[in-house]
Motif scaffolding. Sequence first.
Motif, mmCIF file in Angstrom:
data_model
loop_
_atom_site.group_PDB
_atom_site.id
_atom_site.type_symbol
_atom_site.label_atom_id
_atom_site.label_comp_id
_atom_site.label_asym_id
_atom_site.label_seq_id
_atom_site.Cartn_x
_atom_site.Cartn_y
_atom_site.Cartn_z
ATOM 1 N N VAL A 1 19.509 3.627 143.402
ATOM 2 C CA VAL A 1 19.653 2.265 142.880
ATOM 3 C C VAL A 1 18.769 1.293 143.650
ATOM 4 O O VAL A 1 18.264 0.324 143.102
ATOM 5 N N PRO B 1 17.088 -0.076 139.865
ATOM 6 C CA PRO B 1 18.471 -0.219 139.393
ATOM 7 C C PRO B 1 18.605 0.120 137.914
ATOM 8 O O PRO B 1 18.940 -0.726 137.112
ATOM 9 N N PRO C 1 20.439 1.259 134.721
ATOM 10 C CA PRO C 1 21.878 1.044 134.480
ATOM 11 C C PRO C 1 22.717 2.307 134.570
ATOM 12 O O PRO C 1 23.875 2.233 135.004
ATOM 13 N N ALA D 1 33.613 -2.730 141.183
ATOM 14 C CA ALA D 1 33.547 -3.874 140.270
ATOM 15 C C ALA D 1 32.180 -4.543 140.361
ATOM 16 O O ALA D 1 31.627 -4.983 139.349
ATOM 17 N N ALA D 2 31.637 -4.621 141.599
ATOM 18 C CA ALA D 2 30.313 -5.231 141.760
ATOM 19 C C ALA D 2 29.271 -4.469 140.964
ATOM 20 O O ALA D 2 28.438 -5.065 140.267
ATOM 21 N N GLN D 3 29.322 -3.144 141.044
ATOM 22 C CA GLN D 3 28.335 -2.352 140.309
ATOM 23 C C GLN D 3 28.520 -2.502 138.804
ATOM 24 O O GLN D 3 27.535 -2.636 138.074
ATOM 25 N N SER E 1 29.685 -5.023 137.274
ATOM 26 C CA SER E 1 29.200 -6.343 136.867
ATOM 27 C C SER E 1 27.675 -6.352 136.832
ATOM 28 O O SER E 1 27.058 -7.018 135.996
ATOM 29 N N LEU E 2 27.056 -5.595 137.738
ATOM 30 C CA LEU E 2 25.589 -5.489 137.711
ATOM 31 C C LEU E 2 25.116 -4.865 136.413
ATOM 32 O O LEU E 2 24.144 -5.320 135.806
ATOM 33 N N LYS F 1 25.137 -7.408 133.863
ATOM 34 C CA LYS F 1 24.020 -8.345 133.974
ATOM 35 C C LYS F 1 22.766 -7.740 133.382
ATOM 36 O O LYS F 1 21.982 -8.409 132.715
ATOM 37 N N ILE F 2 22.546 -6.456 133.650
ATOM 38 C CA ILE F 2 21.384 -5.806 133.049
ATOM 39 C C ILE F 2 21.504 -5.842 131.539
ATOM 40 O O ILE F 2 20.524 -6.018 130.820
ATOM 41 N N ARG G 1 22.847 -8.196 129.886
ATOM 42 C CA ARG G 1 22.499 -9.531 129.407
ATOM 43 C C ARG G 1 21.005 -9.707 129.361
ATOM 44 O O ARG G 1 20.483 -10.436 128.538
ATOM 45 N N LEU G 2 20.323 -9.084 130.290
ATOM 46 C CA LEU G 2 18.870 -9.155 130.281
ATOM 47 C C LEU G 2 18.289 -8.307 129.180
ATOM 48 O O LEU G 2 17.142 -8.477 128.813
ATOM 49 N N PHE H 1 16.202 -9.582 126.371
ATOM 50 C CA PHE H 1 14.838 -9.953 126.673
ATOM 51 C C PHE H 1 13.987 -8.745 126.970
ATOM 52 O O PHE H 1 12.813 -8.727 126.697
ATOM 53 N N ASN H 2 14.571 -7.747 127.593
ATOM 54 C CA ASN H 2 13.777 -6.627 128.064
ATOM 55 C C ASN H 2 13.530 -5.584 127.006
ATOM 56 O O ASN H 2 12.936 -4.562 127.279
ATOM 57 N N TYR I 1 17.291 0.204 127.521
ATOM 58 C CA TYR I 1 18.541 0.717 128.071
ATOM 59 C C TYR I 1 19.695 0.583 127.101
ATOM 60 O O TYR I 1 20.857 0.657 127.499
ATOM 61 N N PHE J 1 13.533 -6.327 137.823
ATOM 62 C CA PHE J 1 13.984 -5.477 138.910
ATOM 63 C C PHE J 1 13.141 -5.643 140.166
ATOM 64 O O PHE J 1 13.381 -4.970 141.151
ATOM 65 N N ILE K 1 17.772 -9.137 139.092
ATOM 66 C CA ILE K 1 18.724 -8.099 139.507
ATOM 67 C C ILE K 1 18.848 -7.984 141.027
ATOM 68 O O ILE K 1 19.965 -7.974 141.549
ATOM 69 N N PHE L 1 20.895 -10.769 142.230
ATOM 70 C CA PHE L 1 22.316 -10.574 141.974
ATOM 71 C C PHE L 1 22.919 -9.627 142.988
ATOM 72 O O PHE L 1 24.020 -9.857 143.498
ATOM 73 N N GLN M 1 25.852 -10.710 145.794
ATOM 74 C CA GLN M 1 27.167 -10.093 145.846
ATOM 75 C C GLN M 1 27.629 -9.873 147.272
ATOM 76 O O GLN M 1 28.818 -9.798 147.545
ATOM 77 N N TYR N 1 32.427 -10.897 143.951
ATOM 78 C CA TYR N 1 31.693 -10.679 142.721
ATOM 79 C C TYR N 1 32.215 -11.502 141.557
ATOM 80 O O TYR N 1 31.496 -11.863 140.658
ATOM 81 N N LEU O 1 20.986 -15.626 134.797
ATOM 82 C CA LEU O 1 20.964 -15.168 136.186
ATOM 83 C C LEU O 1 20.000 -16.028 136.983
ATOM 84 O O LEU O 1 19.286 -16.849 136.447
#
Lengths: 446, 781
Positions: free
Chosen positions: A287, A291, A293, A313-315, A317-318, A321-322, A324-325, A328-329, A333, B40, B66, B69, B73, B78, B131
Amino acid sequence: MKIKSIRLAEFALLFMLALTFLGCRSGSASSTPESAPPPAAHSLPSDAEVEEQTIRFLEERVKRDPEDFIAHNKLAGQYLQRVRETGDVTYLNLAAKAAHASLATLPPEQNTGGLTALAQVEYASHEFVAARDHALQLTKLEPNKSYPYQILGDALLELGDYQKAEAAYHGMEDLGGVQELTRIAIEQRLARVAALHDNSSGARVHFANALRMAVALPSPPRETVAWCRWQLGETAFAVGDYAEAERNYRDAMTTFPDYFRALAGLGRVRAAQGDLAGAIKQYEHAVHIIPDPSFVAALGDLYKLSGRDKDAAAQYSLVEKIGRLNEFNGALYNRQLALFYADHDIKPEDAYANASKEYAVRRDIYGADAFAWTALKAGKISEARAAIKEALRLDTKDSRLFYHAGMIAHASGEGNDAREYLKRALSLNPQFDPLQASIARKALEQ
Amino acid sequence: MTPIERRLFSMSVAARITLTAIMLVLFWSSVTIAHPLGNFTLNHFSRIEVGSDQIRLRYVIDMAEIPTFQELQTLTTYDNDAPPSKAKLDAFAARAAAEYASGMSLSVDGVRIPIQVLTANASLLAGAGGLQTMRIQCDLVSAIPAGNVAAVHRLLFADNNYGDRIGWRELVVSPLPGLSVFDSSAFGSSITDELKTYPGDMLQAPLDERRAELSFTKGAIPSGANALLTRDGHAVSVRSRDRLAELIAVPDLTAGVALLGLLMAVLLGALHALSPGHGKTVVGAYLVGSRGTARHAAFLGLTVTLTHTAGVFALGVATLLASQYVVPERLFPVLSLLSGAIVVVIGVSLLIRRMRAPVGWHKRRVHLHDEHLHHDHSHTQDHDPTKMHSHGGRKHSHLPPGADGSPVTWRSLLALGISGGILPCPSALVVLLAAISLHRVGYGLLLVVAFSAGLAAVLTAVGLAFVCARRLLKSTGRFGRVATVLPVFSALMITCAGAAICYQALEQTGTGLFTAGAAIAARVISASAAPQFASIGGLGLLGLGLVFGLKHATEVDHIVAVSAIVSEHRRLARAAIVGALWGAGHTASLVVVGTIVLALKIAIPERLASWLEFIVALMIISLGVMAFKRALSRRSDFHIHRHGHDYFSHSHLHFHEAEARQSAAIEGHSHEIVGIGIKPTIVGAVHGLAGSAALTLLVLTQISSPILGLLYLAVFGAGSILGMLLMSSLVGLPFVLGARKLSGVHYRLQMLAGLLSAAFGVWYAYETGITGSLIRTIAAL
């Protein structure tokens, strides 16, 4: 006639090899006899410096002469190679720009290199319909070359058009089976087809062939060798042979240190072997490099299993976030995110919408599987059932497919089918996924 | 409201709405732009500032969405989406900077030196998808070991932070003032301006510069070493110390220190004035050319002081108030250009005025040599034409206006002073801005005034020196001839100086005049090489014809022929008329031939065309030889002119034009030229015949209607007349100038022109005769 006889010979050879494998595999699952062991791994010199210089040289050229379409084509090829090595999407955008610039200078009819670059970029960006159409155009422009059929076959495979894909690969074989690099590519494609068709041993043979040929090249391309080793690891993992998988992943990393795919694979194997701490370390490293997904999601699962809920939970949430991107991307993924949401029972409606949008265009078995799984979590059982049947149409040996089929059958009230599928899943690859495997076991006990 | 007003108002409403809509769209789209390098990435920027006793590092990490973020954290929980507090960010920045410092390695002459963190700062910026992206900026310093007294040091830097993450890695080296860097593996300029902007449209794979190796030393780079280059390939020059800016930043400001500082400022201003710039040439040239006195010089000095001080203030205030829009570095070239333009205008106006009234050139002034008028003064002594005298009419002197005792116009002095002071010195600007930031505004202002005073003092001194020199020269008596040349020469110098200033200013802005001109010329040449008449309309066609005609005039053989004729003339207007007549002859023959060709739809055979070219070559040879012979015979034509009566001699410095008719009549004579003759017309006609073959063929094949074709030829001819007019004026300028003032030069120029023309003609004849098939034709006959 000559071609037909070659194909016949190949088929015969494969058949005999398959027999040999079957005979040897009647023993314990951990024994790994092979007709010819893959060559020992050693680190290969990094071409990074030469590649860097090539890229700078070509960039200077196109800056001075923006109409140098040949330089643009070469540049696109170099950028795509970078994408394969690092997973960095920046290079994908650059490759797309280069391909478009090349075709803007000279149209495809006179610029097959540019069209090839464009088709490859589209394939790498997951725009498979466009890639297929351009590859088709390419086959008409260059009817005597093999590489158009390679791209065409790859695109058709991803779109789920398996028969046409195989036909394309045969065309590729017919036209270009002489050069080393083409042979390597052919072997890789045949391996993938074999894996899809419930022939994991055949897949292994082909990958081993490809690996051997790649290593035997005068200057073996580092990424290709590492990729072949990684694929061997994946094939071994899929049938539950964890030690073999680990060996292959390690070899891949010896060849190409910090190869991000191998890192993730090693993490998966570690987790399957029960070494959670080791698995977490591997995934964290992966990661850290990129990173992706699916890596992040797996890391989150491992944290959860280790009891580190906050980190998990942090992961998660990451991953969101990906997601949400993602709009655009582009669609790189899409599938992984849909599966992530479905696996963790998050946002079932969004996951279903995403999966069905993708499945409308890309009808391969894994698309059907993703659609089925998200449909189940969104409560659409009948659609799930239809889709999972599509997913299983090639009899592919994949634990995840069986697991999904089992859960869908369970939800439809077909207890026997459910038990059957779940048993198959767990017998094939007992630890196919840290979290999901335990869910499967729990469901089986009920 | 009138109907028109109403329409305007309603239009402006619609325009306003559109504008608002556009702005909204732009604003909206600007909000949702993702990190340009991918979400990234983790991007690095290092600037190595090489000093004499320490190395400073500016290190910037730019994290995309990313990685930001992931880092955030660790700072907040988070699920608490609130941004971290400033204190937390600062603490994070300090920690990160310490980590980064330990992840870098810096060594001088093989010895690794430790890196300390000076400042660290982290800021969050909006990114894609709601973000944020993060920018961590830190300044680090590392002391060079004191015991190291080597002249040349070798520095190695490596950035090992985040070694396996994808992203842009940029390394820049910048030497501090007084030091120079050479043999460097890194560049001296940044593409991304410290990771603030990434190259968008061009193909540029992310840079991957992780290591730098360079040598540095005090002073200039040793010979044979490779200088530090910017990414465009320009060498980075050694920056000199800004001593004026160092004055403002003294630690304590006591009265004694302040006084000393002011004295230093005056000295620095004086020193600065001695360096190139600030119009010393211009001032000197002006004062020497006109009859300047010490008072004028002093006034000039005062003007420069005031303008310079005012300029610094204005620019400083502007920079402070509108620092986003006013970047001083961008303004300097503009101010330079303005100053240069003023100087050029002054120079050209002076030149015109002084050339219009040269020695002995009285326009239509028939003067009578009546006996009684000349009894007033004695004629036995040498007559100084610079003194006031009269030929029976108005009192005049043969000096240009403004040089005959009338005061130098204060207006031009003012203009000169402004042009000299309008460009504020960057150091003065720095002093003012630093003073404001250090809250020492009064001291800063005084420093600037003192600096400007020093500047002005030197300028005044230079002006006074020129004035004194002039007086000295005059008193020795040899001034006579020089006096008449000097004004024009000085005006010419002023113009050239102004042009040089303008050129430098343009170069600073990045527009190389030569490259731009070359680019335009290349485009015109390529367009004219392959004209595609069919695709443009009638009007465009005629426009094209005008342009082609202008360009046609610049062909070498035409210019050479015309210059041979022009060399005989001494007036600019005459030279221009020669060109125009040439053009007329050329057009006439072109039109005649064109009519024939278009009407009868025949083409001139190639053989005939080659013969015509050959005849043109012979003509050029003969013209050249004639000009040479004439120059040889007229060398002694500078004479004391006897006006046909013997009992007084009356000297004028002048020459006779080639075809001047002098009447020995008593009643009067005129020094005016009668005519130029029809020689240029004939030459032009022959040229037209020679060139018409190719042109008419082209026209015949490409233009469908014969009327349009004829019109095209006429327009082409008009263009060639205009072009030749300009070219001949240009060519004639040296002859005109040479003719007026210095006797021998003109004839030598003419001889040279004649020789060159003849030589060119011979070569041309060879080209068309031998290498063309003419000789073969003759042999075949």
